[in-house]
Scaffold this active site. Structure first.
Site, short mmCIF file in Angstrom:
data_model
loop_
_atom_site.label_atom_id
_atom_site.label_comp_id
_atom_site.label_asym_id
_atom_site.label_seq_id
_atom_site.Cartn_x
_atom_site.Cartn_y
_atom_site.Cartn_z
N GLU A 4 -3.15 24.39 -3.99
CA GLU A 4 -3.26 24.39 -5.45
C GLU A 4 -3.54 22.98 -5.98
O GLU A 4 -4.35 22.79 -6.90
CB GLU A 4 -1.99 24.94 -6.09
N ARG B 38 0.83 -1.20 0.00
CA ARG B 38 0.00 0.00 0.00
C ARG B 38 0.87 1.25 0.00
O ARG B 38 0.61 2.21 -0.73
CB ARG B 38 -0.93 0.01 1.22
N GLN C 280 3.80 27.59 -11.95
CA GLN C 280 4.22 28.92 -11.48
C GLN C 280 4.52 28.90 -9.98
O GLN C 280 5.50 29.49 -9.53
CB GLN C 280 3.14 29.95 -11.79
N PHE D 16 18.07 33.23 4.81
CA PHE D 16 17.82 34.35 5.72
C PHE D 16 18.27 34.02 7.14
O PHE D 16 18.18 32.89 7.59
CB PHE D 16 16.34 34.73 5.75
N ARG E 261 11.95 30.23 10.11
CA ARG E 261 12.31 29.53 8.86
C ARG E 261 11.25 28.48 8.52
O ARG E 261 10.82 28.35 7.37
CB ARG E 261 13.69 28.89 9.01
#
Length: 122
Positions: A73, A13, A37, A52, A59
């Site tokens: 999406e 599975r 996109q 950063f 983060r």
């Protein structure tokens, strides 16, 4: 009545589920412009989040907000494909389903933008 495709268990599975997931990602990337996109956006933003100078929690929030856009999406694309499979005729419920899916993506994008702004502009 359950799907006749159910029934695999254990390792089989998991292997099948992984294959279905990879197929879904590949299909979404191939046929959904918006997903492509957003993957491009993620390919830029996730490395930036790693670069950063922010805390681990910040983060994680930056990366999670981007990944959340991709998840929403994918779900929106699944809703749209299902609605189109049922009928290509114009119907108010089909429009409602598609519009609500689109709104979910919009909310996820606003969420990501807000998190990035709050973390980076502190």
């Amino acid at each position: 009545m359950e799907s006749p495709f159910k029934g695999k268990t254990g390792l089989r599975r998991l292997i099948n589920a992984f294959g279905y997931s990879m197929n879904g990602l590949a299909t979404a990337f191939r046929v959904e412009d918006a997903f492509r996109q957003e993957v491009l956006l993620a390919a830029v933003l996730i490395p930036l989040a790693l670069w950063f100078d922010v805390s681990g929690i910040e983060r994680a929030m930056l990366i999670a907000s981007v990944m959340f856009v991709l998840v929403v999406e994918l779900l929106n694309s699944a809703v749209e494909a299902t609605v189109d499979r049922v009928s290509l005729d114009s119907h108010s419920l089909a429009k409602r389903a598609k519009d609500i899916g689109s709104a979910a993506v919009f909310v996820a994008l606003v969420n990501a933008a807000a998190i990035w702004a709050l973390v980076l502009l502190r």
